[in-house]
Design a protein around this motif. Structure first.
Motif, PDB file in Angstrom:
ATOM      1  N   ARG A 221       0.837  -1.208   0.000  1.00 33.82           N
ATOM      2  CA  ARG A 221       0.000   0.000   0.000  1.00 33.82           C
ATOM      3  C   ARG A 221       0.868   1.253   0.000  1.00 33.82           C
ATOM      4  NH1 ARG A 221      -4.031   1.305  -2.253  1.00 33.82           N
ATOM      5  NH2 ARG A 221      -4.761  -0.801  -1.717  1.00 33.82           N
ATOM      6  N   ARG A 222       1.988   1.213   0.701  1.00 33.93           N
ATOM      7  CA  ARG A 222       2.875   2.366   0.728  1.00 33.93           C
ATOM      8  C   ARG A 222       3.439   2.653  -0.668  1.00 33.93           C
ATOM      9  NH1 ARG A 222       6.591   0.626   4.145  1.00 33.93           N
ATOM     10  NH2 ARG A 222       5.384   1.264   5.983  1.00 33.93           N
ATOM     11  N   MET A 223       3.770   1.608  -1.410  1.00 36.33           N
ATOM     12  CA  MET A 223       4.297   1.803  -2.762  1.00 36.33           C
ATOM     13  C   MET A 223       3.228   2.359  -3.698  1.00 36.33           C
ATOM     14  SD  MET A 223       6.689  -1.624  -3.134  1.00 36.33           S
ATOM     15  CE  MET A 223       7.552  -1.111  -4.623  1.00 36.33           C
ATOM     16  N   ILE A 224       1.989   1.959  -3.475  1.00 35.11           N
ATOM     17  CA  ILE A 224       0.892   2.487  -4.303  1.00 35.11           C
ATOM     18  C   ILE A 224       0.601   3.938  -3.920  1.00 35.11           C
ATOM     19  CG2 ILE A 224      -1.565   2.260  -4.818  1.00 35.11           C
ATOM     20  CD1 ILE A 224      -1.236  -0.787  -4.399  1.00 35.11           C
ATOM     21  N   ASP A 225       0.476   4.195  -2.640  1.00 32.14           N
ATOM     22  CA  ASP A 225       0.165   5.553  -2.193  1.00 32.14           C
ATOM     23  C   ASP A 225       1.271   6.537  -2.548  1.00 32.14           C
ATOM     24  OD1 ASP A 225      -2.186   4.589  -1.166  1.00 32.14           O
ATOM     25  OD2 ASP A 225      -1.494   4.528   0.919  1.00 32.14           O
ATOM     26  N   GLY A 226       2.503   6.052  -2.584  1.00 34.11           N
ATOM     27  CA  GLY A 226       3.624   6.914  -2.920  1.00 34.11           C
ATOM     28  C   GLY A 226       3.843   7.098  -4.407  1.00 34.11           C
ATOM     29  N   GLY A 227       3.019   6.459  -5.216  1.00 29.40           N
ATOM     30  CA  GLY A 227       3.133   6.608  -6.662  1.00 29.40           C
ATOM     31  C   GLY A 227       4.233   5.780  -7.294  1.00 29.40           C
ATOM     32  N   VAL A 228       4.867   4.913  -6.520  1.00 31.35           N
ATOM     33  CA  VAL A 228       5.883   4.031  -7.091  1.00 31.35           C
ATOM     34  C   VAL A 228       5.221   3.009  -8.013  1.00 31.35           C
ATOM     35  CG1 VAL A 228       7.657   2.303  -6.567  1.00 31.35           C
ATOM     36  CG2 VAL A 228       7.410   4.334  -5.123  1.00 31.35           C
ATOM     37  N   LEU A 229       4.073   2.504  -7.596  1.00 34.31           N
ATOM     38  CA  LEU A 229       3.275   1.587  -8.400  1.00 34.31           C
ATOM     39  C   LEU A 229       2.020   2.310  -8.857  1.00 34.31           C
ATOM     40  CD1 LEU A 229       3.512  -1.676  -6.234  1.00 34.31           C
ATOM     41  CD2 LEU A 229       4.902  -1.047  -8.219  1.00 34.31           C
ATOM     42  N   CYS A 230       1.749   2.271 -10.138  1.00 35.33           N
ATOM     43  CA  CYS A 230       0.600   2.980 -10.718  1.00 35.33           C
ATOM     44  C   CYS A 230      -0.224   2.010 -11.556  1.00 35.33           C
ATOM     45  CB  CYS A 230       1.065   4.135 -11.602  1.00 35.33           C
ATOM     46  SG  CYS A 230       2.193   5.279 -10.788  1.00 35.33           S
ATOM     47  N   ARG A 231      -1.522   2.174 -11.512  1.00 33.73           N
ATOM     48  CA  ARG A 231      -2.395   1.272 -12.245  1.00 33.73           C
ATOM     49  C   ARG A 231      -2.766   1.854 -13.600  1.00 33.73           C
ATOM     50  NH1 ARG A 231      -7.955  -1.709 -10.151  1.00 33.73           N
ATOM     51  NH2 ARG A 231      -7.738  -3.525 -11.553  1.00 33.73           N
ATOM     52  N   ASP A 232      -2.733   1.004 -14.619  1.00 32.92           N
ATOM     53  CA  ASP A 232      -3.175   1.440 -15.943  1.00 32.92           C
ATOM     54  C   ASP A 232      -4.665   1.748 -15.903  1.00 32.92           C
ATOM     55  OD1 ASP A 232      -0.793   1.331 -17.545  1.00 32.92           O
ATOM     56  OD2 ASP A 232      -0.840  -0.841 -17.318  1.00 32.92           O
ATOM     57  N   PRO A 233      -5.107   2.753 -16.685  1.00 37.93           N
ATOM     58  CA  PRO A 233      -6.501   3.201 -16.575  1.00 37.93           C
ATOM     59  C   PRO A 233      -7.518   2.204 -17.115  1.00 37.93           C
ATOM     60  CG  PRO A 233      -5.346   4.394 -18.319  1.00 37.93           C
ATOM     61  CD  PRO A 233      -4.315   3.614 -17.583  1.00 37.93           C
ATOM     62  N   GLY A 234      -7.110   1.312 -18.002  1.00 36.08           N
ATOM     63  CA  GLY A 234      -8.045   0.349 -18.565  1.00 36.08           C
ATOM     64  C   GLY A 234      -7.387  -1.004 -18.760  1.00 36.08           C
ATOM     65  N   ALA A 235      -8.189  -1.971 -19.167  1.00 36.42           N
ATOM     66  CA  ALA A 235      -7.692  -3.332 -19.357  1.00 36.42           C
ATOM     67  C   ALA A 235      -6.697  -3.393 -20.515  1.00 36.42           C
ATOM     68  CB  ALA A 235      -8.854  -4.285 -19.599  1.00 36.42           C
ATOM     69  N   CYS A 236      -5.586  -4.052 -20.283  1.00 39.32           N
ATOM     70  CA  CYS A 236      -4.517  -4.158 -21.280  1.00 39.32           C
ATOM     71  C   CYS A 236      -3.996  -5.588 -21.321  1.00 39.32           C
ATOM     72  CB  CYS A 236      -3.328  -3.250 -20.921  1.00 39.32           C
ATOM     73  SG  CYS A 236      -3.713  -1.537 -20.591  1.00 39.32           S
ATOM     74  N   TYR A 237      -3.337  -5.912 -22.409  1.00 38.98           N
ATOM     75  CA  TYR A 237      -2.389  -7.012 -22.430  1.00 38.98           C
ATOM     76  C   TYR A 237      -1.001  -6.395 -22.380  1.00 38.98           C
ATOM     77  CZ  TYR A 237      -5.931 -10.498 -23.754  1.00 38.98           C
ATOM     78  OH  TYR A 237      -7.013 -11.334 -23.774  1.00 38.98           O
ATOM     79  N   TYR A 238      -0.017  -7.210 -22.057  1.00 40.26           N
ATOM     80  CA  TYR A 238       1.365  -6.753 -22.003  1.00 40.26           C
ATOM     81  C   TYR A 238       2.244  -7.793 -22.684  1.00 40.26           C
ATOM     82  CZ  TYR A 238      -0.830  -4.048 -18.296  1.00 40.26           C
ATOM     83  OH  TYR A 238      -1.699  -3.244 -17.585  1.00 40.26           O
ATOM     84  N   VAL A 239       3.278  -7.350 -23.346  1.00 39.04           N
ATOM     85  CA  VAL A 239       4.259  -8.255 -23.932  1.00 39.04           C
ATOM     86  C   VAL A 239       5.509  -8.208 -23.076  1.00 39.04           C
ATOM     87  CG1 VAL A 239       5.628  -8.835 -25.971  1.00 39.04           C
ATOM     88  CG2 VAL A 239       3.323  -7.879 -26.234  1.00 39.04           C
ATOM     89  N   TYR A 240       5.991  -9.362 -22.686  1.00 44.49           N
ATOM     90  CA  TYR A 240       7.141  -9.483 -21.788  1.00 44.49           C
ATOM     91  C   TYR A 240       8.238 -10.234 -22.542  1.00 44.49           C
ATOM     92  CZ  TYR A 240       9.396 -10.302 -17.164  1.00 44.49           C
ATOM     93  OH  TYR A 240      10.234 -10.324 -16.086  1.00 44.49           O
ATOM     94  N   ARG A 241       9.379  -9.597 -22.684  1.00 45.03           N
ATOM     95  CA  ARG A 241      10.519 -10.243 -23.360  1.00 45.03           C
ATOM     96  C   ARG A 241      11.663 -10.431 -22.368  1.00 45.03           C
ATOM     97  NH1 ARG A 241      11.908  -7.798 -28.925  1.00 45.03           N
ATOM     98  NH2 ARG A 241      10.255  -9.279 -29.492  1.00 45.03           N
ATOM     99  N   LEU A 242      12.234 -11.619 -22.383  1.00 46.12           N
ATOM    100  CA  LEU A 242      13.389 -11.960 -21.556  1.00 46.12           C
ATOM    101  C   LEU A 242      14.573 -12.244 -22.457  1.00 46.12           C
ATOM    102  CD1 LEU A 242      11.573 -14.406 -19.126  1.00 46.12           C
ATOM    103  CD2 LEU A 242      12.793 -12.378 -18.372  1.00 46.12           C
ATOM    104  N   LEU A 243      15.726 -11.702 -22.114  1.00 47.94           N
ATOM    105  CA  LEU A 243      16.949 -11.950 -22.865  1.00 47.94           C
ATOM    106  C   LEU A 243      18.030 -12.418 -21.897  1.00 47.94           C
ATOM    107  CD1 LEU A 243      15.590  -9.021 -24.011  1.00 47.94           C
ATOM    108  CD2 LEU A 243      17.238  -9.494 -25.806  1.00 47.94           C
ATOM    109  N   MET A 244      18.564 -13.594 -22.168  1.00 46.35           N
ATOM    110  CA  MET A 244      19.638 -14.161 -21.370  1.00 46.35           C
ATOM    111  C   MET A 244      20.726 -14.621 -22.342  1.00 46.35           C
ATOM    112  SD  MET A 244      19.602 -17.299 -18.575  1.00 46.35           S
ATOM    113  CE  MET A 244      19.366 -18.579 -19.818  1.00 46.35           C
ATOM    114  N   GLY A 245      21.786 -13.822 -22.460  1.00 43.96           N
ATOM    115  CA  GLY A 245      22.794 -14.126 -23.471  1.00 43.96           C
ATOM    116  C   GLY A 245      22.164 -14.073 -24.847  1.00 43.96           C
TER     117      GLY A 245
END
Length: 416
Positions: free
Chosen positions: A78-102
């Motif tokens: 809750r502290r991270m949310i109230d402090g603005g460190v974590l912010c919520r997107d305004p609407g429903a989204c998908y996200y693309v996550y890419r991982l690179l290892m070497g």
């Protein structure tokens, strides 16, 4: 589409603001001990470990599963949310996550996966879960009213799904960071209605998804959903769980090796003779990293041996028993070393391939362990075959790398 037939859906994710993403991103909650987590967060006040392993903010003598730990986790969140460190997107989204290892790259979809599909086995499992570990994740979800650790899922290869995600990565990512372990994490947001609809249709048409890592997280989400259905204020969001879904061909499974503390009363010479009745045994001048199924390396008495299973000793018709880890258990661990319960026997330990074969040598040379076995990595196709057959794999059969970061996207459980 009804919840009973929906496989995945978009959601309004909670994410660190761009300037704080690198400071927030943390290793998964279950890859560090409490002591390691305390060391990791030194000088990192925004690390998500303050949420996922909140015992680090309490005295060391506090049990990591005590009620005050979950309360501390909720307070930090809750502290991270109230402090603005974590912010919520305004609407429903998908996200693309890419991982690179070497040179390894894998690109997947962050989505809310259906509990109903999990319950009906459309999202398939391959491991047993432990009630105590489920309880821990249930308490964490309830304390935060959110799912913060994503379940790692795989989907059968699908060219259209990969094409849609590739389109989304044409623009600059909203998150691009390299973690302390050298793994690069990149994230894109998909928030336009047309793209969301196409992705929902393509992924929704897939026959099955497969849990790669996160059986306790998904089981806990299903338990929370079931409990909230009994409440008059239950919401749809609890009927889904946070997931990242990669093409099966992009998943990287590394070896999960075994070490045993003693030879069950056998001398090294007698043990080698007994092993030789089951495997062909050849002394190797170098560490043995198995090149195919049916082969494993053994480190014993400061020497490496190449073991190859003898004809007829690997059952080829059973998707579980033909796994190299199963063959080792049936041929050596059980009959020779007396280890029949890999979950509870304290004489056996497991080491993920990221630590290298030198870690096996070190622990045997130190006298802590008597023998080590270097395993061939379980192929993704074998994992899927076991799940399709409705069976479970032996403990510690797969070690997935690279690991997803905690804290980059969280799934809030909204009120009704």
């Amino acid at each position: 589409m009804s919840l009973d037939h929906c496989l995945i859906r978009p959601f309004a994710g909670l994410r660190p603001r761009r300037t704080d993403a690198a400071a927030v991103a943390a290793p998964p909650y279950d890859v560090l001990s409490s002591a390691e987590a305390r060391q990791t967060v030194i000088g990192k006040p925004l690390s998500f470990l303050h949420v996922s392993r909140a015992e680090i903010d309490l005295p060391p003598e506090v049990d990591p599963h005590a009620p005050e730990v979950y309360a501390q986790s909720a307070e930090n969140f809750r502290r991270m949310i109230d402090g603005g460190v974590l912010c919520r997107d305004p609407g429903a989204c998908y996200y693309v996550y890419r991982l690179l290892m070497g040179k390894h790259i894998q690109t997947g979809l962050v989505a809310a996966a259906s509990v109903a599909a999990y319950d009906s086995n459309r999202i398939r499992k391959h491991e047993f879960t432990r009630p105590d570990k489920e309880d821990d994740r249930v308490r964490q979800i309830e304390a935060l009213n959110a799912q913060t650790g994503p379940v790692l899922l795989a989907h059968p290869d699908n060219a259209e799904a990969e094409r849609l995600l590739a389109l989304a990565t044409d623009s600059p990512p909203v998150t691009d960071l390299t973690a302390d372990d050298g793994i690069r994490h990149m994230l894109w947001v998909i928030d336009d209605a047309a793209s969301i609809a196409r992705i929902s249709a393509v992924f929704g048409g897939m026959p099955n998804l497969y849990i790669a890592d996160g059986h306790h997280r998904s089981a806990a989400a299903a338990r929370v959903a079931a409990a909230r259905r009994e409440q008059s204020n239950a919401s749809d969001s609890a009927e889904f769980f946070l997931s990242v879904i990669f093409p099966a061909s992009q998943m990287l499974i590394m070896d999960y090796n075994r070490l045993v503390k003693d030879l069950n009363g056998l001398t090294q010479e007698a043990f080698l003779v007994a092993v030789g009745e089951r495997y062909t045994v050849r002394l190797s001048p170098a560490p043995v990293r198995p090149e195919r199924s049916g082969v494993c390396g053994m480190y014993l008495g400061n020497c490496w041996y190449r073991l190859e299973i003898r004809p007829g000793r690997m059952p080829l018709s059973d998707p579980v028993r033909q796994l190299d880890v199963s063959v080792l258990a049936e041929q050596i661990l059980g009959p020779l070393l007396g280890i029949t319960d890999l979950r509870r026997d304290t004489r056996i330990d497991f080491v993920g391939g990221m630590r290298g074969l030198s870690e096996l040598e070190r622990r045997v040379n130190s006298g802590e362990m008597a023998v080590a076995f270097a395993m061939y990595p379980t192929p993704m196709a074998d994992l899927m075959a076991v799940a399709d057959a409705g069976q479970v794999m032996p403990p510690k059969s797969t070690w997935f790398e690279p690991k997803l970061a905690d804290g980059l996207v969280s799934h809030l459980l909204d009120p009704a």
